[in-house]
Structure formats: C-alpha cells, structure tokens
Design a protein around this motif. Structure first.
Motif, PDB file in Angstrom:
ATOM      1  N   CYS A  62       1.160  -1.464   0.012  1.00 27.51           N
ATOM      2  CA  CYS A  62      -0.181   0.625   0.130  1.00 27.51           C
ATOM      3  C   CYS A  62       0.578   1.073   0.066  1.00 27.51           C
ATOM      4  O   CYS A  62       1.153   1.544   1.125  1.00 27.51           O
ATOM      5  N   ASN A 118      -0.225   4.048   0.628  1.00 20.45           N
ATOM      6  CA  ASN A 118       0.194   5.001   2.068  1.00 20.45           C
ATOM      7  C   ASN A 118       0.770   4.022   3.292  1.00 20.45           C
ATOM      8  O   ASN A 118       1.689   4.984   4.027  1.00 20.45           O
ATOM      9  N   CYS A 119       0.450   2.950   3.805  1.00 20.62           N
ATOM     10  CA  CYS A 119       0.924   2.687   5.035  1.00 20.62           C
ATOM     11  C   CYS A 119       2.096   1.550   4.834  1.00 20.62           C
ATOM     12  O   CYS A 119       1.881   0.973   5.879  1.00 20.62           O
ATOM     13  N   CYS A 157      -4.122  -0.756   0.314  1.00 23.91           N
ATOM     14  CA  CYS A 157      -5.175  -1.291   1.185  1.00 23.91           C
ATOM     15  C   CYS A 157      -6.321  -0.994   1.409  1.00 23.91           C
ATOM     16  O   CYS A 157      -6.611   0.465   1.511  1.00 23.91           O
ATOM     17  N   CYS A 175      -6.963   1.848   3.581  1.00 25.64           N
ATOM     18  CA  CYS A 175      -6.367   3.473   3.378  1.00 25.64           C
ATOM     19  C   CYS A 175      -7.731   3.602   2.277  1.00 25.64           C
ATOM     20  O   CYS A 175      -7.849   5.140   2.050  1.00 25.64           O
TER      21      CYS A 175
HETATM   22 ZN   LIG Z   1      -2.722   1.276   3.521  1.00 20.77          ZN
END
Ligand SMILES: [Zn+2]
Length: 216
Positions: free
Chosen positions: A14, A16-17, A28, A31
């Motif tokens: 992902c 983002n994370c 994910c 997110c």
């Molecule tokens: Zn994520």
C-alpha cells in the motif's frame, strides 16, 4: 515473468501505510476507505461567488503527499498508477458531478512546465476524464510565475495571484460549465482566481475537482 519476479522481490505494498496488498498500485482496504472517495469541500466564503462546488478525492497527507511529491519533484511517472487508483475509487460518486462539463487544468507557468516536462494535473486527470467523455481543454493560461505561497496568509495569496491567469486566446467558454481540475487544494485561492477569470469570460458555472485537499 518479469512481473512475477518483481512481485517476489518487491511485494506490492500500500503506497500509504506500506501494508502488503495483492496488486501493485492498490491501496489497502483501510487506506482506500480513508483516503479515497469523492467529498464535497466547504467553499471559502469569498469563493462562493465564483465556484459552484468543490470536490476532492483524498486528503493531502501521508501517502498521497509523498506520491504527488514524487511525481512533481522527482518526475516519477510510475506513481500515476496509484493516483489513477484514487480516481477510480471515487467512481461511484461521479454521479454527483454536474452534466455537460468541460475540464480545464490549472496551468503551470510555462517555464515550470518546460522544466518539469509535463503538467502533473493533466497526467493525473486525463485518462479518467477521457473515460467519462469530459473533454480536457487548455482554457486557462498562466500569464506570469507567482512567488511560492506555502506560508502566505490568504489575503497575501490573493494579491499575488491576481492577474496570474487568463483565458486562452481561442478558448470558447461562454455559457459552458467548466470543471477546474488541480492536483492539490490548500487555501483555495488559486481555484478561486481561476474561477473568477472564467466567470468574467462568460462561463456559466465553474466547479472544481482536486485530487487532494488539506481541508477534508
Ligand atoms: Zn494502507
């Protein structure tokens, strides 16, 4: 074959994370829910006269901020996969946008676009707009570079931006509904100045769609 090897060596995560995901470019589930989805943004009071509505697809923070910086400052066009995924995630909300729109990207100063080699807003939105039959036209041009405005107060930004945009010579906008598109909205002063110029040139309604906003 190559992609299987790449996935083995660098499993898709992902953006983002960094959680593992199935397909490269996907956020994910957590997110995707948190970051994406079309949201209406409250218009700044002084923008209401020019902009009929503002929508954002995500919050300008964390992963989204990194992706936009990678695109703009490191020219990593690979991140477009993720940015396009954000647009796709806002798909079901597309019905909330008004009909019969012509999209206009917020223009960069010509020197900056030449240096960067592209206008990131065009790269981000063009495929999505094309898929939805919304023409993307060079309606606005930037007449001069503006000073960096990151830390400027709202009134200072407005003054600096005044006269920085103009309608392109051959643009036909009288009576049209224009959808301004931009990568980021911070205070909204850029969108407002663009909308002001468009309305003065005869646009019917001006709306704005940004990939990410600081105000969600
Ligand atoms: Zn994520």
């Amino acid at each position: 074959m190559l992609s299987i090897l790449t996935d083995f060596l660098f499993p898709p995560r992902c953006p983002n994370c960094r959680a593992y995901v199935e397909r490269r470019g996907d956020f994910c589930d957590t997110c995707a829910r948190r970051l994406a989805g079309l949201r209406a943004i409250a218009r700044p009071a002084d923008a209401a006269a020019y902009i009929a509505g503002i929508w954002a697809l995500g919050h300008y923070r964390e992963g989204v901020r990194d992706l936009l910086r990678a695109l703009k400052y490191q020219k990593k066009k690979g991140v477009l996969v993720q940015l396009h995924a954000m647009l796709a995630a806002g798909e079901e909300a597309l019905a909330r946008l008004p009909d019969a729109l012509t999209a206009a990207p917020v223009p960069l100063a010509p020197e900056r676009e030449r240096e960067r080699g592209f206008n990131q807003t065009v790269l981000i939105f063009a495929p999505w707009l094309r898929a939805h039959g919304i023409p993307l036209e060079t309606i606005l041009v930037r007449t001069r570079e503006t000073a960096p405005l990151y830390n400027a107060a709202r009134e200072e930004r407005r003054k600096e931006l005044r006269g920085a945009f103009a309608v392109a010579e051959d643009a036909q906008i009288a009576g049209k509904n224009i959808l301004l598109v931009d990568d980021i909205m911070t205070t909204g002063t850029t969108l407002m100045e663009c909308a002001r110029v468009l309305k003065r040139a005869g646009a019917q309604n001006v709306y704005a769609l940004v990939l990410a906003s600081e105000h969600i």
